[in-house]
Motif scaffolding. Structure first.
Motif, PDB file in Angstrom:
ATOM      1  N   ARG A 212       3.843 -41.991  48.749  1.00  0.00           N
ATOM      2  CA  ARG A 212       5.201 -42.535  48.763  1.00  0.00           C
ATOM      3  C   ARG A 212       6.099 -41.804  47.773  1.00  0.00           C
ATOM      4  O   ARG A 212       7.296 -41.599  48.044  1.00  0.00           O
ATOM      5  CB  ARG A 212       5.160 -44.028  48.445  1.00  0.00           C
ATOM      6  CG  ARG A 212       4.577 -44.868  49.581  1.00  0.00           C
ATOM      7  CD  ARG A 212       4.604 -46.348  49.249  1.00  0.00           C
ATOM      8  NE  ARG A 212       4.120 -47.151  50.368  1.00  0.00           N
ATOM      9  CZ  ARG A 212       4.010 -48.468  50.339  1.00  0.00           C
ATOM     10  NH1 ARG A 212       4.330 -49.135  49.243  1.00  0.00           N
ATOM     11  NH2 ARG A 212       3.569 -49.130  51.396  1.00  0.00           N
ATOM     12  N   TYR A 213       5.549 -41.425  46.656  1.00  0.00           N
ATOM     13  CA  TYR A 213       6.324 -40.676  45.655  1.00  0.00           C
ATOM     14  C   TYR A 213       6.787 -39.350  46.231  1.00  0.00           C
ATOM     15  O   TYR A 213       7.949 -38.953  46.090  1.00  0.00           O
ATOM     16  CB  TYR A 213       5.444 -40.459  44.423  1.00  0.00           C
ATOM     17  CG  TYR A 213       6.180 -40.111  43.151  1.00  0.00           C
ATOM     18  CD1 TYR A 213       6.681 -41.103  42.323  1.00  0.00           C
ATOM     19  CD2 TYR A 213       6.352 -38.783  42.759  1.00  0.00           C
ATOM     20  CE1 TYR A 213       7.336 -40.800  41.142  1.00  0.00           C
ATOM     21  CE2 TYR A 213       7.005 -38.468  41.584  1.00  0.00           C
ATOM     22  CZ  TYR A 213       7.499 -39.479  40.771  1.00  0.00           C
ATOM     23  OH  TYR A 213       8.161 -39.163  39.603  1.00  0.00           O
ATOM     24  N   ARG A 214       5.884 -38.669  46.921  1.00  0.00           N
ATOM     25  CA  ARG A 214       6.246 -37.379  47.511  1.00  0.00           C
ATOM     26  C   ARG A 214       7.133 -37.531  48.726  1.00  0.00           C
ATOM     27  O   ARG A 214       8.005 -36.693  48.976  1.00  0.00           O
ATOM     28  CB  ARG A 214       4.972 -36.600  47.860  1.00  0.00           C
ATOM     29  CG  ARG A 214       4.231 -36.112  46.611  1.00  0.00           C
ATOM     30  CD  ARG A 214       3.281 -34.989  46.946  1.00  0.00           C
ATOM     31  NE  ARG A 214       3.968 -33.909  47.632  1.00  0.00           N
ATOM     32  CZ  ARG A 214       3.371 -33.053  48.463  1.00  0.00           C
ATOM     33  NH1 ARG A 214       2.085 -33.169  48.717  1.00  0.00           N
ATOM     34  NH2 ARG A 214       4.059 -32.100  49.041  1.00  0.00           N
ATOM     35  N   LEU A 215       6.939 -38.581  49.504  1.00  0.00           N
ATOM     36  CA  LEU A 215       7.822 -38.818  50.650  1.00  0.00           C
ATOM     37  C   LEU A 215       9.263 -39.054  50.199  1.00  0.00           C
ATOM     38  O   LEU A 215      10.204 -38.796  50.953  1.00  0.00           O
ATOM     39  CB  LEU A 215       7.332 -40.019  51.456  1.00  0.00           C
ATOM     40  CG  LEU A 215       6.123 -39.781  52.359  1.00  0.00           C
ATOM     41  CD1 LEU A 215       5.610 -41.103  52.911  1.00  0.00           C
ATOM     42  CD2 LEU A 215       6.451 -38.818  53.496  1.00  0.00           C
ATOM     43  N   ALA A 216       9.420 -39.519  48.972  1.00  0.00           N
ATOM     44  CA  ALA A 216      10.757 -39.730  48.421  1.00  0.00           C
ATOM     45  C   ALA A 216      11.399 -38.426  47.963  1.00  0.00           C
ATOM     46  O   ALA A 216      12.499 -38.438  47.389  1.00  0.00           O
ATOM     47  CB  ALA A 216      10.694 -40.712  47.254  1.00  0.00           C
ATOM     48  N   GLY A 217      10.706 -37.309  48.194  1.00  0.00           N
ATOM     49  CA  GLY A 217      11.269 -36.000  47.884  1.00  0.00           C
ATOM     50  C   GLY A 217      10.941 -35.482  46.507  1.00  0.00           C
ATOM     51  O   GLY A 217      11.531 -34.490  46.052  1.00  0.00           O
ATOM     52  N   LYS A 218       9.995 -36.119  45.833  1.00  0.00           N
ATOM     53  CA  LYS A 218       9.638 -35.704  44.478  1.00  0.00           C
ATOM     54  C   LYS A 218       8.362 -34.871  44.510  1.00  0.00           C
ATOM     55  O   LYS A 218       7.408 -35.210  45.204  1.00  0.00           O
ATOM     56  CB  LYS A 218       9.437 -36.933  43.590  1.00  0.00           C
ATOM     57  CG  LYS A 218      10.685 -37.812  43.487  1.00  0.00           C
ATOM     58  CD  LYS A 218      10.385 -39.120  42.787  1.00  0.00           C
ATOM     59  CE  LYS A 218      11.594 -40.030  42.756  1.00  0.00           C
ATOM     60  NZ  LYS A 218      11.280 -41.350  42.173  1.00  0.00           N
TER      61      LYS A 218
ATOM     62  N   ARG B 227       7.188 -46.048  58.587  1.00  0.00           N
ATOM     63  CA  ARG B 227       8.423 -46.485  59.237  1.00  0.00           C
ATOM     64  C   ARG B 227       9.096 -45.373  60.024  1.00  0.00           C
ATOM     65  O   ARG B 227       9.943 -45.617  60.871  1.00  0.00           O
ATOM     66  CB  ARG B 227       9.399 -47.033  58.191  1.00  0.00           C
ATOM     67  CG  ARG B 227       8.916 -48.312  57.510  1.00  0.00           C
ATOM     68  CD  ARG B 227       9.688 -48.606  56.255  1.00  0.00           C
ATOM     69  NE  ARG B 227       9.519 -47.544  55.257  1.00  0.00           N
ATOM     70  CZ  ARG B 227      10.041 -47.576  54.048  1.00  0.00           C
ATOM     71  NH1 ARG B 227      10.767 -48.613  53.668  1.00  0.00           N
ATOM     72  NH2 ARG B 227       9.837 -46.585  53.207  1.00  0.00           N
ATOM     73  N   ASP B 228       8.727 -44.128  59.712  1.00  0.00           N
ATOM     74  CA  ASP B 228       9.292 -42.960  60.399  1.00  0.00           C
ATOM     75  C   ASP B 228       8.239 -41.859  60.380  1.00  0.00           C
ATOM     76  O   ASP B 228       8.171 -41.073  59.449  1.00  0.00           O
ATOM     77  CB  ASP B 228      10.573 -42.506  59.691  1.00  0.00           C
ATOM     78  CG  ASP B 228      11.162 -41.241  60.320  1.00  0.00           C
ATOM     79  OD1 ASP B 228      10.694 -40.827  61.405  1.00  0.00           O
ATOM     80  OD2 ASP B 228      12.082 -40.659  59.698  1.00  0.00           O
TER      81      ASP B 228
END
Length: 210
Positions: free
Chosen positions: A117-123, A154-155
């Motif tokens: 989730r951290y990486r999916l947030a672009g980090k 979700r995507d």
């Protein structure tokens, strides 16, 4: 901080041996926290020293501290225990005292989820997992994420290919401290370990990481 390298080494030895009473009475420190929380806190302090005290330790210790900068409680659910933020790549540090099947049930999914989730947030980030004992099947699971996609449920058009998770035992953290290894050295070492060709996580830790 309250702790020198020598005191951290002594406390980590007590952690390894689950000498909880020795930790709670150590140098008459007035702990207002349980042993898992203290372990997490000490790991954060160790990493603060390993990184040459970069930044403010209160910024990346994901816990409440009292007026003496001692821990009050552990990280809340849904987030990593410790987050070290750097210019190019953050480090999510997860710690546990769990072992055997309990470790697989409690840690394998949350560690990958937090990092995913951290990486999916672009980090840009990777994870370090620290425990006194590493379950072989947990090691297999962590290593497998190098070769798997992590999807945004979700995507599903949004996904990350490959999660970098470096497992370390407490004895490895002690080795780093004893030899005064700093993050500048460790960063390239961790990347080399991640890029290693071994796919079996247990063999990878036993023969390469350790």
């Amino acid at each position: 901080t309250h702790f020198s390298t020598n005191s951290l080494l002594e406390l980590f030895s007590h952690i390894e041996n689950r000498e909880d009473d020795e930790i709670l009475k150590y140098q008459n420190i007035n702990w207002d926290a349980n042993i898992p929380t203290i372990f997490e806190y000490l790991t954060g302090i160790a990493w603060y020293l390993i990184t040459n005290k970069q930044g403010d330790i209160t910024d990346f210790l994901n816990m409440s501290l009292d007026s003496n900068l001692l821990p009050l409680r552990f990280a809340g659910g849904g987030q990593s225990d410790i987050v070290c933020k750097y210019f190019d790549e953050d480090i999510l540090i997860e710690v546990t005292l769990s072992n055997d099947d309990n470790q697989r049930r409690m840690e394998l999914e949350p560690v990958s989820r937090h990092l995913g989730r951290y990486r999916l947030a672009g980090k840009n980030a990777y994870a370090i997992f620290v425990a006194p004992y590493l379950d072989p099947n947990v090691l297999v699971g962590f290593r497998s994420y190098k070769y798997l996609n992590y999807y945004d449920r979700r995507d599903t058009s949004n996904f990350i290919s490959g999660l970098k998770i470096i497992p370390l035992m407490v004895q490895d953290i002690k080795f780093i401290l004893e030899n005064n290894l700093k993050y500048e050295q460790l960063k390239s070492c961790f990347e080399d370990l991640y890029q290693d060709d071994e796919t079996d996580g247990f063999q990878w830790y036993s023969n390469t990481v350790n």
